[in-house]
Design a protein around this motif. Structure first.
Motif, short mmCIF file in Angstrom:
data_model
loop_
_atom_site.label_atom_id
_atom_site.label_comp_id
_atom_site.label_asym_id
_atom_site.label_seq_id
_atom_site.Cartn_x
_atom_site.Cartn_y
_atom_site.Cartn_z
N GLU A 1 44.54 41.77 31.42
CA GLU A 1 43.43 42.53 31.99
C GLU A 1 42.23 42.56 31.03
O GLU A 1 41.09 42.37 31.44
CB GLU A 1 43.86 43.94 32.36
CG GLU A 1 42.80 44.71 33.11
CD GLU A 1 43.25 46.07 33.57
OE1 GLU A 1 42.39 46.96 33.65
OE2 GLU A 1 44.46 46.25 33.85
N ALA A 2 42.49 42.78 29.76
CA ALA A 2 41.41 42.80 28.77
C ALA A 2 40.76 41.43 28.64
O ALA A 2 39.54 41.31 28.54
CB ALA A 2 41.93 43.27 27.41
N ALA B 1 40.66 44.34 36.23
CA ALA B 1 39.59 44.07 35.27
C ALA B 1 38.25 44.08 36.00
O ALA B 1 38.02 43.27 36.89
CB ALA B 1 39.80 42.71 34.61
N THR C 1 38.60 40.91 31.61
CA THR C 1 37.39 41.73 31.49
C THR C 1 36.35 41.03 30.62
O THR C 1 35.17 41.00 30.96
CB THR C 1 37.74 43.12 30.91
OG1 THR C 1 38.64 43.77 31.81
CG2 THR C 1 36.51 43.98 30.72
#
Length: 168
Positions: free
Chosen positions: A21-22, A71, A25
């Motif tokens: 997810e990071a 994200a 993002t």
């Protein structure tokens, strides 16, 4: 432009697997910088369109799947009804369904490939129904199976093209 985020993310061994997810993002934030750019005329970027000519990136629709879902960095919007977003942007005569250019994020319900095919078909259909708007749909993926499923008039580039564009 429709981006297979998982494919671009997986194209570089930068630790994305530790926190998908990071990593997604970060990529989505980087994709925002290309909206409105004329590729092939950007100083310092050695990249052209898939046919070697310049092209303008009017919109970026990024498809997320699996652990990357969720994200959405600042400057991006989650799109729940892709057909409505596509139709409203084209009918308003704008390149984006909002006042300022943003990355549109689609979270695949099942697999990302099916969502990418659906989004691409919807964009192509919306463009065909808008005679005053010229353009095409560019999909960023290296997935050969996905590429075979896309409509024949889809322009294609691989993740390395996008990596060069966002200086990744």
């Amino acid at each position: 432009m429709v981006v297979d985020v998982a494919n671009v993310m997986g194209s570089r061994p930068d630790g994305w697997w530790r926190d998908r997810e990071a990593a997604a993002t970060r990529l989505l934030a980087a994709f925002g910088q290309v909206i409105g750019q004329v590729i092939g005329q950007v100083i310092g970027v050695n990249t052209t369109g898939p046919d070697g000519n310049s092209l303008r990136i009017a919109r970026v629709v990024a498809v997320l799947e699996g652990a990357a879902r969720g994200a959405v960095p600042p400057g991006a919007v989650r799109v729940t009804d892709v057909s409505e977003s596509v139709t409203s942007a084209v009918s308003m005569g704008t390149d984006s369904p909002t006042d300022s250019p943003v990355v549109e994020v689609v979270e695949a319900e099942h697999d990302g490939d099916t969502a990418i095919v659906a989004v691409t078909e919807q964009l192509i259909s919306a463009l065909a129904m808008s005679p005053g708007i010229a353009g095409g749909v560019l999909v960023v993926t290296a997935d050969r199976g996905l590429r075979r499923r896309l409509p024949p008039d889809t322009m294609l580039v691989g993740p390395e093209w996008m990596n060069r564009l966002i200086d990744r």
